[in-house]
Design an enzyme around this catalytic site. Structure first.
Site, PDB file in Angstrom:
ATOM      1  N   LYS A 171     -13.169   9.653  -8.682  1.00  0.00           N
ATOM      2  CA  LYS A 171     -13.636   9.612  -7.300  1.00  0.00           C
ATOM      3  C   LYS A 171     -12.436   9.386  -6.376  1.00  0.00           C
ATOM      4  O   LYS A 171     -11.905   8.292  -6.282  1.00  0.00           O
ATOM      5  CB  LYS A 171     -14.657   8.493  -7.099  1.00  0.00           C
ATOM      6  N   GLY A 224      -6.560   0.415  -4.018  1.00  0.00           N
ATOM      7  CA  GLY A 224      -7.159   0.367  -2.691  1.00  0.00           C
ATOM      8  C   GLY A 224      -7.064  -1.027  -2.102  1.00  0.00           C
ATOM      9  O   GLY A 224      -6.135  -1.788  -2.398  1.00  0.00           O
ATOM     10  N   SER A 225      -8.043  -1.372  -1.293  1.00  0.00           N
ATOM     11  CA  SER A 225      -8.001  -2.632  -0.555  1.00  0.00           C
ATOM     12  C   SER A 225      -8.388  -3.815  -1.438  1.00  0.00           C
ATOM     13  O   SER A 225      -9.042  -3.664  -2.472  1.00  0.00           O
ATOM     14  CB  SER A 225      -8.962  -2.570   0.635  1.00  0.00           C
ATOM     15  N   GLY A 229     -11.356  -4.110  -4.197  1.00  0.00           N
ATOM     16  CA  GLY A 229     -10.879  -4.504  -5.518  1.00  0.00           C
ATOM     17  C   GLY A 229     -11.680  -5.661  -6.098  1.00  0.00           C
ATOM     18  O   GLY A 229     -11.989  -5.675  -7.301  1.00  0.00           O
ATOM     19  N   GLU A 246      -4.929  -2.275  -8.261  1.00  0.00           N
ATOM     20  CA  GLU A 246      -3.732  -2.296  -7.424  1.00  0.00           C
ATOM     21  C   GLU A 246      -4.210  -2.419  -5.977  1.00  0.00           C
ATOM     22  O   GLU A 246      -4.939  -1.554  -5.501  1.00  0.00           O
ATOM     23  CB  GLU A 246      -2.911  -1.019  -7.617  1.00  0.00           C
ATOM     24  N   CYS A 280       1.699   1.043  -0.110  1.00  0.00           N
ATOM     25  CA  CYS A 280       1.478  -0.345  -0.551  1.00  0.00           C
ATOM     26  C   CYS A 280       2.791  -1.041  -0.859  1.00  0.00           C
ATOM     27  O   CYS A 280       2.862  -2.273  -0.873  1.00  0.00           O
ATOM     28  CB  CYS A 280       0.551  -0.376  -1.765  1.00  0.00           C
ATOM     29  N   GLU A 379      -1.806  -7.419   5.395  1.00  0.00           N
ATOM     30  CA  GLU A 379      -1.303  -6.056   5.265  1.00  0.00           C
ATOM     31  C   GLU A 379      -1.830  -5.198   6.419  1.00  0.00           C
ATOM     32  O   GLU A 379      -3.040  -5.077   6.622  1.00  0.00           O
ATOM     33  CB  GLU A 379      -1.736  -5.441   3.931  1.00  0.00           C
TER      34      GLU A 379
END
Length: 477
Positions: A171, A224-225, A229, A246, A280, A379
């Site tokens: 996905k 992703g975020s 996560g 990650e 990232c 972030e």
């Protein structure tokens, strides 16, 4: 305009389309891509589960040929695929082509790994017994990827998954379906059996949630975020599945008094602002000792004033647009937060108009920031960086490590003593000396510590730690 469909059980399917908008020219639709449903995801997982027994026992030469053929086609089409990537994501054309080349290198590496699958034979502690230790595929692997590296991150998850004999349900981020579709199409035509690789594009809240809810996924690898996560982790624990996360960083780049100023400025500018800061591994905290601080800020400001923000496809563009309106708003909100917190905006931070309508933002540099400000803790994921003044190396190291993240960390210095100490004591998964914090090789491990990552490393031979499980077999002689 042709509809790019989902791939489920070896068949292209799906009719509900969404447009893929070019952030460099919002009048341009890059393509129409299917929006999958929860049932599509369930069907894809069922197809992958049915295909697993045969694929997990497939010959290493078959896997090698498919991965190698994929690598060759990606490389042969690097200009075309790089342009597609840059049109849908907004990074400059050279950056887009570079990412495509990296994807080809990843598939080539894991094609080779299929021929290097090894185990161990060791003596037992008991007489007349042999012990074999082998690695086997874990089963159906779910892959969820972000929008900022739309071909490289799928490559470094899909390639090892297939290399080690797993089947895949993929996905991609809804913002960048084009690169994902292209890579799946290449793999499909390279000869993958039906159901081994399935693509379901669509909303995370729909198809992503169906993936999280499935008891049939043996593993789930996510980039992703942090918020998503945590949801991946909780759902995976409930189903007792392996998971890998990650989740970004707030990466420091330290500049010491003894640094080569030219090297330091170039590394900081690349770290913080290239690829529109949407990496990232980008460095948004630039920690500078007081002896070089003023000269560094002056030189970096001059460097930023010479960077050209424009259409990603235009020759001479250094920084492309922000990926979409919501990310642009987030960047602008953080710029306002930085001002309110008392940091000094010395350059950039304003929207810019260009020939084509797009999400263009001049790179923003703050000075007089502290490590307690939100712009130094959270972030931002855009072309926004803050300079934090410190007294000496010890304070710089402490400030660098004072973060909930731990992905990448960098230092500019000509001192072997400080470089060696920093490599050992920086609390990050990756450390750079006189290099940008962003920019990693395809054949070595990638990953972080603390809030940046969870689970085993990605890329290189270390990928086998996630995509395989260890079996120990005893035999009486």
């Amino acid at each position: 305009m042709a509809l790019h469909q989902n791939l489920i059980a070896g068949e292209w399917t799906g009719g509900d389309a969404i447009p893929n908008i070019n952030p460099s020219d919002t009048n341009e639709i890059v393509g129409e891509y299917a929006r999958g449903t929860a049932d599509d995801m369930k069907n894809a997982i069922a197809a992958a589960k049915a295909a697993f027994p045969a694929w997990s026992r497939s010959g290493i030469l078959e896997r090698h040929a498919i991965l190698r053929k994929t690598s060759d086609e990606i490389l042969a089409r690097k200009d075309e695929l790089g342009a597609l990537l840059s049109r849908e994501e907004g990074k400059t054309l050279p950056e887009g082509i570079g990412e495509v080349i990296r994807a080809a290198q990843i598939f080539d590496f894991f094609a080779g790994e299929t021929l290097r699958l090894t185990g161990e034979t060791v003596p037992s502690a008991r007489p007349n017994i042999g012990v074999d230790i082998t690695r086997e595929p874990i089963g159906v692997v779910g892959i969820i990827t972000p929008w900022n590296f739309p071909i490289a991150i799928p490559a470094w998850k899909i390639a090892p998954a297939l290399c080690y004999g797993n089947t895949v349900v993929f996905k991609p981020a809804e913002l960048v379906p084009g690169s994902a579709w292209a890579i799946v199409d290449i793999l499909h035509r390279a000869g993958l059996p039906k159901g081994v690789l399935n693509l379901v594009m669509g909303k995370g809240s729909v198809v992503g949630q169906a993936m999280l809810d499935s008891p049939d996924l043996a593993g789930l690898t996510f980039t992703g975020s942090q918020g998503t996560g945590k949801r991946v982790a909780l759902a995976s624990i409930e189903h007792n599945r392996k998971f890998q996360l990650e989740m970004g960083g707030k990466n420091p780049f330290v500049v010491l008094d003894d640094a080569d100023l030219t090297v330091a400025v170039e590394a900081a500018a690349n770290s913080a602002f290239f690829a529109t800061g949407q990496r990232c591994t980008a460095s948004s905290r630039i920690i500078v000792t007081e002896g070089i601080h003023d000269r560094f800020v002056e030189a970096l400001t001059a460097r930023l004033s010479g960077l050209n923000v424009d259409n990603a496809m235009k020759q001479g563009t250094h920084i492309g647009p922000v990926v979409d309106p919501s990310q642009l708003k987030q960047d602008e909100d953080y710029i306002e937060i930085g001002k309110q917190e008392g940091a000094k905006l010395v350059i950039g931070g304003n929207r810019v108009e260009r020939e084509t309508p797009g999400y263009y933002l001049a790179p923003a540099l703050f000075t007089e920031a502290t490590n307690q400000m939100r712009i130094s803790r959270e972030e931002i994921f855009g072309p926004v960086a803050s300079v934090i003044r410190v007294k000496d190396y010890d304070e710089a190291l402490a400030t660098a490590n004072d973060t909930p993240f731990g992905l990448s960390s960098g230092i500019a210095t000509t001192s072997l003593k400080y470089a060696t100490h920093f490599k050992r004591n920086a609390e990050a998964g990756m450390v750079m000396v006189n290099l940008p914090t962003a920019g990693v090789d395809f054949h070595v491990p990638f990953g972080g510590r603390k809030g940046s990552s969870f689970g085993s490393r990605e890329q290189g031979k270390y990928a086998n730690e996630f995509f395989t499980t260890v079996k120990t077999a005893y035999t009486l002689a």
